[in-house]
Scaffold this active site. Structure first.
Site, PDB file in Angstrom:
ATOM      1  N   HIS A  46      44.362  39.042  38.281  1.00 22.85           N
ATOM      2  CA  HIS A  46      45.588  39.111  37.466  1.00 22.85           C
ATOM      3  C   HIS A  46      45.334  38.453  36.107  1.00 22.85           C
ATOM      4  O   HIS A  46      44.746  37.360  36.055  1.00 22.85           O
ATOM      5  CB  HIS A  46      46.739  38.402  38.189  1.00 22.85           C
ATOM      6  CG  HIS A  46      48.032  38.549  37.466  1.00 22.85           C
ATOM      7  ND1 HIS A  46      48.798  39.706  37.530  1.00 22.85           N
ATOM      8  CD2 HIS A  46      48.683  37.723  36.616  1.00 22.85           C
ATOM      9  CE1 HIS A  46      49.865  39.564  36.765  1.00 22.85           C
ATOM     10  NE2 HIS A  46      49.823  38.366  36.201  1.00 22.85           N
ATOM     11  N   GLY A  73      38.884  50.504  34.758  1.00 19.62           N
ATOM     12  CA  GLY A  73      37.802  50.109  35.660  1.00 19.62           C
ATOM     13  C   GLY A  73      36.781  49.183  35.044  1.00 19.62           C
ATOM     14  O   GLY A  73      35.668  49.067  35.552  1.00 19.62           O
ATOM     15  N   ARG A 102      49.871  48.874  42.003  1.00 14.26           N
ATOM     16  CA  ARG A 102      50.778  49.336  43.037  1.00 14.26           C
ATOM     17  C   ARG A 102      51.136  48.154  43.942  1.00 14.26           C
ATOM     18  O   ARG A 102      50.251  47.359  44.297  1.00 14.26           O
ATOM     19  CB  ARG A 102      50.074  50.426  43.848  1.00 14.26           C
ATOM     20  CG  ARG A 102      50.928  51.605  44.197  1.00 14.26           C
ATOM     21  CD  ARG A 102      50.064  52.768  44.612  1.00 14.26           C
ATOM     22  NE  ARG A 102      49.890  53.700  43.518  1.00 14.26           N
ATOM     23  CZ  ARG A 102      50.758  54.635  43.172  1.00 14.26           C
ATOM     24  NH1 ARG A 102      51.851  54.816  43.872  1.00 14.26           N
ATOM     25  NH2 ARG A 102      50.529  55.427  42.137  1.00 14.26           N
ATOM     26  N   ASN A 143      36.698  46.028  35.178  1.00 12.41           N
ATOM     27  CA  ASN A 143      36.353  44.956  36.122  1.00 12.41           C
ATOM     28  C   ASN A 143      35.523  45.474  37.293  1.00 12.41           C
ATOM     29  O   ASN A 143      34.629  44.782  37.765  1.00 12.41           O
ATOM     30  CB  ASN A 143      37.624  44.250  36.597  1.00 12.41           C
ATOM     31  CG  ASN A 143      38.183  43.384  35.499  1.00 12.41           C
ATOM     32  OD1 ASN A 143      37.643  42.318  35.205  1.00 12.41           O
ATOM     33  ND2 ASN A 143      39.242  43.853  34.838  1.00 12.41           N
TER      34      ASN A 143
HETATM   35  C1  GAR Z   1      42.986  43.807  34.362  1.00  3.99           C
HETATM   36  O1  GAR Z   1      43.324  43.068  33.209  1.00  3.99           O
HETATM   37  C2  GAR Z   1      43.660  43.225  35.586  1.00  3.99           C
HETATM   38  O2  GAR Z   1      43.765  41.828  35.554  1.00  3.99           O
HETATM   39  C3  GAR Z   1      45.025  43.869  35.489  1.00  3.99           C
HETATM   40  O3  GAR Z   1      44.762  45.187  35.105  1.00  3.99           O
HETATM   41  C4  GAR Z   1      43.606  45.197  34.269  1.00  3.99           C
HETATM   42  C5  GAR Z   1      42.671  46.269  34.771  1.00  3.99           C
HETATM   43  O4  GAR Z   1      41.652  46.508  33.860  1.00  3.99           O
HETATM   44  N1  GAR Z   1      45.714  43.791  36.730  1.00  3.99           N
HETATM   45  C6  GAR Z   1      47.020  43.525  36.822  1.00  3.99           C
HETATM   46  O5  GAR Z   1      47.737  43.373  35.855  1.00  3.99           O
HETATM   47  C7  GAR Z   1      47.548  43.464  38.251  1.00  3.99           C
HETATM   48  N2  GAR Z   1      48.846  42.875  38.258  1.00  3.99           N
HETATM   49  P1  GAR Z   1      40.393  47.367  34.272  1.00  3.99           P
HETATM   50  O6  GAR Z   1      40.911  48.669  34.881  1.00  3.99           O
HETATM   51  O7  GAR Z   1      39.660  47.607  32.995  1.00  3.99           O
HETATM   52  O8  GAR Z   1      39.607  46.575  35.265  1.00  3.99           O
END
Ligand code: GAR
Length: 192
Positions: A111, A11, A93, A13
């Protein structure tokens, strides 16, 4: 602009969005709810910290997709929040067209690569192993084409000879933490 965040893990982001909101950098956007498909996910701990409701919702038995009942549970719960925007912030998901179609107001996804390069899982590792000299992160509109929707914005991250996979991960995450709030603020202006 009412924003609902979906996330599966750390989390960081979602935290960047909430911090931006607290600091008045999110325009008219307001995070009204966080949902996670993992009961123990750190993203849920942001709720009490930022005074936003945060809830685990059972996605069903599969690891990377919803079953019909799980999808219905998410669609119903998200609709109740009356969002103007749904933000996938590390939501791991795959969404079926029926889920995407349920939110014509818009779903965006973050992404960790410069799409269309390195879609799918472990995008930072993919870029590292391929030896590219520039990678980055992308915010795009979600369609039923996984990681394939129209790109809204990107940030580039150079890979230098001094980098390790760990420093690269840190640089991409820092770029994401700047990009996502900027895009949401910009969309809130458009939706105002
Ligand atoms: C982030 O790096 C996001 O870009 C990636 O998961 C991470 C979540 O981090 N998403 C993907 O790879 C989607 N295909 P967070 O939980 O610390 O925000």
């Amino acid at each position: 602009m009412r924003v609902v965040i979906l996330g599966s893990g750390r989390g960081s982001n979602a935290e960047a969005l909430l911090a931006a909101q607290q600091e008045g950098r999110l325009g008219d956007a307001r995070v009204v709810q966080i949902f996670s498909d993992h009961a123990e996910a750190r993203i849920l701990s942001l709720g009490p910290r930022f005074c936003v409701p945060a809830e685990f919702l059972d996605p069903g038995p599969f690891k990377t997709k919803f079953d019909a009942a799980g999808e219905e549970r998410y669609v119903r719960a998200i609709r109740k929040c009356a969002p103007d925007l749904v933000v996938l912030a590390g939501f791991m998901r795959i969404l079926r067209p029926s889920f995407v179609d349920a939110f014509p107001q818009g779903i965006i996804n973050l992404h960790p690569s410069l799409l269309p390069s390195f879609p799918g899982l472990d995008a930072i590792g993919q870029a590292w192993r391929r030896g590219v000299k520039i990678t980055g992160c992308t915010v795009h509109r979600v369609t039923s084409d996984v990681d394939g929707g129209p790109i809204i914005d990107q940030a580039a991250v150079p890979i230098t000879p001094e980098d390790t996979i760990e420093t690269l991960e840190a640089k991409v995450h820092a770029a994401e933490h700047a990009l996502l709030p900027t895009v949401v603020a910009r969309l809130s202006g458009l939706n105002a």
